[in-house]
Design a protein around this motif. Structure first.
Motif, PDB file in Angstrom:
ATOM      1  N   THR A 125      51.648 -54.283 122.091  1.00 32.77           N
ATOM      2  CA  THR A 125      51.414 -55.641 122.554  1.00 32.77           C
ATOM      3  C   THR A 125      51.645 -55.706 124.061  1.00 32.77           C
ATOM      4  O   THR A 125      52.363 -54.868 124.622  1.00 32.77           O
ATOM      5  N   SER A 126      51.046 -56.673 124.698  1.00 32.97           N
ATOM      6  CA  SER A 126      51.177 -56.846 126.149  1.00 32.97           C
ATOM      7  C   SER A 126      52.030 -58.069 126.458  1.00 32.97           C
ATOM      8  O   SER A 126      51.889 -59.112 125.812  1.00 32.97           O
ATOM      9  N   VAL A 127      52.888 -57.938 127.460  1.00 38.37           N
ATOM     10  CA  VAL A 127      53.754 -59.022 127.892  1.00 38.37           C
ATOM     11  C   VAL A 127      53.325 -59.453 129.291  1.00 38.37           C
ATOM     12  O   VAL A 127      53.402 -58.652 130.230  1.00 38.37           O
ATOM     13  N   PRO A 128      52.880 -60.689 129.474  1.00 37.73           N
ATOM     14  CA  PRO A 128      52.516 -61.149 130.819  1.00 37.73           C
ATOM     15  C   PRO A 128      53.753 -61.200 131.717  1.00 37.73           C
ATOM     16  O   PRO A 128      54.796 -61.713 131.322  1.00 37.73           O
ATOM     17  N   VAL A 129      53.630 -60.659 132.917  1.00 35.21           N
ATOM     18  CA  VAL A 129      54.741 -60.654 133.878  1.00 35.21           C
ATOM     19  C   VAL A 129      54.423 -61.659 134.982  1.00 35.21           C
ATOM     20  O   VAL A 129      53.339 -61.619 135.570  1.00 35.21           O
ATOM     21  N   ALA A 130      55.363 -62.553 135.247  1.00 34.21           N
ATOM     22  CA  ALA A 130      55.162 -63.598 136.239  1.00 34.21           C
ATOM     23  C   ALA A 130      56.024 -63.349 137.470  1.00 34.21           C
ATOM     24  O   ALA A 130      56.691 -62.312 137.583  1.00 34.21           O
TER      25      ALA A 130
END
Length: 226
Positions: A125-130
């Motif tokens: 899964t991909s985790v959006p990084v802000a």
């Protein structure tokens, strides 16, 4: 009559094969990864809390089989972040790690179970990084303010703190340092009494992590006196 029997028999075989195939597909185990990040958002924020650099992210894995969650307490579980093996162990259904990089982008979490009932299961899964953010809020339509006392508010997002009290705020108005309210440094009160219609007021605010000033965000806006 014999021809009809053959047709009917073929139809029965096809139906049985389809039912068996469907049952097999429904019973195939599904791997589910969930994640959450332990950083700050305002209490009225309803979106997903996004991590930034150095945020601790907690991921969890479940296997859904036959409509129920499987017991993974005796199952070997391996965790990778961005292709690098971070941790592995028996029954390691939950895994915490500190995000190794910042700026906007994606972090990839992968888990694989090398021997789940004799089979390999895996999921990515991909985790959006802000990046940390601060929003300058003003209750004025179209950026037009009255010639009087006005109050502005800074709302921070995604900083690596558990409470807004751990953040500092720096304000400026028309390129001059301004002091936020002593009891609420995220608010700035300005007196525009006597300003002429059409005068402009340029305001900026910086929010920063008091224990890590390199973690900061800035926002600015220009208002016009009615």
């Amino acid at each position: 009559m014999r021809t009809k029997f053959i047709v009917h028999s073929t139809a029965i075989v096809v139906a049985v094969f389809a039912a068996v195939h469907l049952a097999g597909a429904q019973s195939a185990p599904q791997v589910v990864i969930t994640w959450r990040s332990n950083n700050f958002v305002p209490s009225d924020y309803r979106g997903k809390t996004l991590p930034v650099k150095d945020t601790v992210v907690v991921a969890a894995v479940d296997v859904l089989e036959g409509g129920v969650f499987a017991n993974l307490s005796n199952t070997q579980i391996n965790w990778l972040v961005n292709g690098k093996l971070y941790q592995k162990g028996v029954g390691l259904e939950q895994f915490a790690f500190k995000l190794p990089f910042g700026n906007a982008g994606l972090a990839t979490i992968k888990t694989f179970l090398p021997n789940y009932k004799g089979a390999l299961l895996e999921k990515t899964t991909s985790v959006p990084v802000a990046s940390p953010e601060v929003v300058l809020r003003a209750p004025f339509v179209g950026g037009r303010v009255p010639a009087g006392v006005i109050t502005l508010r800074a709302t921070p997002y995604f900083f690596n703190v558990q409470s807004q009290t751990k953040l500092g705020f720096s304000w400026s108005a028309n390129n001059r340092t301004a002091e936020g309210e002593s009891a609420a440094p995220d608010r700035l009160t300005l007196n525009a009494t006597g300003a002429a219609s059409g005068d402009r007021l340029a305001v900026s605010v910086s929010a920063y992590n008091a224990s890590n000033p390199a973690e900061f965000a800035r926002s600015s806006a220009v208002f016009e006196v009615k």
